[in-house]
Design an enzyme around this catalytic site. Structure first.
Site, PDB file in Angstrom:
ATOM      1  N   CYS A 190     -89.208   7.447 -33.951  1.00 18.77           N
ATOM      2  CA  CYS A 190     -90.250   7.872 -34.727  1.00 18.77           C
ATOM      3  C   CYS A 190     -90.074   9.459 -35.233  1.00 18.77           C
ATOM      4  O   CYS A 190     -89.328  10.191 -34.865  1.00 18.77           O
ATOM      5  CB  CYS A 190     -91.874   7.866 -34.001  1.00 18.77           C
ATOM      6  SG  CYS A 190     -92.095   6.165 -33.743  1.00 18.77           S
ATOM      7  N   HIS A 226     -96.099  10.278 -37.362  1.00 19.95           N
ATOM      8  CA  HIS A 226     -97.106  10.408 -36.466  1.00 19.95           C
ATOM      9  C   HIS A 226     -97.109  11.882 -35.907  1.00 19.95           C
ATOM     10  O   HIS A 226     -96.592  12.571 -35.783  1.00 19.95           O
ATOM     11  CB  HIS A 226     -97.404   9.466 -35.331  1.00 19.95           C
ATOM     12  CG  HIS A 226     -96.433   9.605 -34.339  1.00 19.95           C
ATOM     13  ND1 HIS A 226     -96.245  10.355 -33.373  1.00 19.95           N
ATOM     14  CD2 HIS A 226     -95.306   8.679 -34.078  1.00 19.95           C
ATOM     15  CE1 HIS A 226     -95.488  10.150 -32.683  1.00 19.95           C
ATOM     16  NE2 HIS A 226     -94.732   9.186 -32.989  1.00 19.95           N
TER      17      HIS A 226
END
Length: 383
Positions: free
Chosen positions: A330, A312
């Site tokens: 992440c 992301h």
């Protein structure tokens, strides 16, 4: 009028009545004797049974079996001495059987009977659903996934009626990841442009524990271009390859080690969100604690594990991207790079991670590629 069929001593043998084509008693007795594998007036017949009619002393002219929802399909043998059903019985139906045979003198026998099948509740039937959805175009790492709404105990019985075919053909295998989910993956990543067809022909097939397949279904999907991204958590770089060609190198940051180490192994894009709220509570971190977070509208989020790893946009960590691992697991990148990647990505695209000793697992997302193929194939109920 027709003479009612009489039961023989054997529960599977029923002799047909003797009548002429108009249904009135024949002056001459026919030598043709018809028997059926399901007795007349039988009730609670299992839906996985088949129906067979045989004739001695003659040959069949016609056989028909009419159910509440339509004809039961079947065919006469080439010698016309038997008829075998090819369709499957449906639950809670009454079937009416009519068979006509003649002996060598042309005298006719007409056999009539009826029987009813067991009623099945929805809890006694399992329904197959597919991922990816029918008609989808997906990446080269996407297995064919079949999910069942009622658990399968007799996996071998069901798997015999599951089939995956592709054009061009590629070798592969099924692997049960749970009692309600089975995957099929090729030995290697799909070839770009492959057309895949998945057939769950489980209607009335026993699934164990008194459960039967509810409905047969077929789905198809297409493999798009190849896109494989390679993430190195030591160099903090992601190299993106399309059809084998390096098209971009992206500076990234991954999980802060050792506390939030990103998993190494082969991951697959399973979901895409243009914007997504990310709350640390969903991964077991108190959002009000020192490591907590609750960020609305995280852009260009692409899920790669069920436990919460995403690719992301992370504009807050641009200064660390390409140099240090500062995330909670992440893979973060600049908004511009994330927007580009998001625009290129298909569900099913592969992301290969290296550099940590925390492994990706089979069921934390689509982890099918983390098993050697021989071990993967051993997960088939028919292996």
């Amino acid at each position: 009028m027709s003479v009612v069929s009489a039961c023989s001593d054997s529960p599977k043998a029923l002799t047909g009545s003797k009548s002429d084509p108009s249904g009135s008693p024949s002056a001459s007795q026919s030598d043709a004797k018809i028997t059926a594998s399901i007795p007349a007036d039988a009730t609670d017949v299992k839906v996985n049974r088949s129906l067979r009619l045989n004739v001695d002393g003659g040959t069949f002219q016609t056989v028909s079996v009419a159910g509440t929802s339509g004809e039961l399909q079947g065919a006469l043998a080439g010698d016309k001495l038997s008829w075998q059903s090819s369709g499957r019985l449906q639950p809670g139906e009454t079937y009416r059987v009519r068979g006509v045979a003649v002996d060598q003198d042309g005298h006719q026998t007409v056999y009539r009977s009826k029987f009813s099948t067991q009623n099945l509740s929805m809890d006694q039937q399992t329904f197959p659903s597919f991922f990816p959805l029918p008609g989808a175009t997906v990446g080269v790492g996407m297995p064919a996934i079949i999910r069942f709404d009622v658990p399968i105990e007799n996996k071998a019985s069901i798997e015999k009626h599951l089939h995956v075919t592709s054009v061009p053909a590629q070798p592969g295998a099924f692997h049960w990841v749970s009692d309600t989910e089975v995957h099929w993956r090729p030995q290697n990543y799909w070839q770009p442009g492959t057309k895949v067809t998945v057939n769950a022909d489980i209607d009335s097939i026993p699934a164990g524990n008194g459960i039967f397949g509810q409905k047969s279904r077929t789905s198809s999907f297409t493999i798009g271009r190849s896109m494989i991204s390679k993430v190195n958590t030591k160099t903090d770089q992601m190299r993106v390859f399309q059809d084998g060609k390096l098209v971009r190198t992206i500076p990234i940051t991954t999980g802060q080690q050792p506390k939030y180490t990103t998993r190494s192994g082969v991951k697959v894009i399973v979901e895409k969100y243009r914007k997504k709220r990310m709350n640390s509570e969903t991964v077991g971190i108190d959002p009000n604690g020192p490591d907590g977070y609750n960020i609305a509208g995280v852009e260009y989020a692409m899920r790669i594990t069920y436990s919460g790893e995403f690719l992301h946009a992370a504009p807050w960590s641009v200064g660390s991207q390409g140099h240090a691992n500062v995330s909670h697991g992440c893979t973060g990148m600049s908004t511009a790079n994330a927007a580009w990647l998001y625009g290129q990505t298909l569900i099913g695209d592969v992301v290969e991670y290296s550099g940590t000793d925390k492994p990706m697992t089979l069921t934390n997302g689509i982890g099918d590629w983390n098993l050697p193929f021989d071990q993967y194939a051993a997960g088939s109920a028919l292996s």
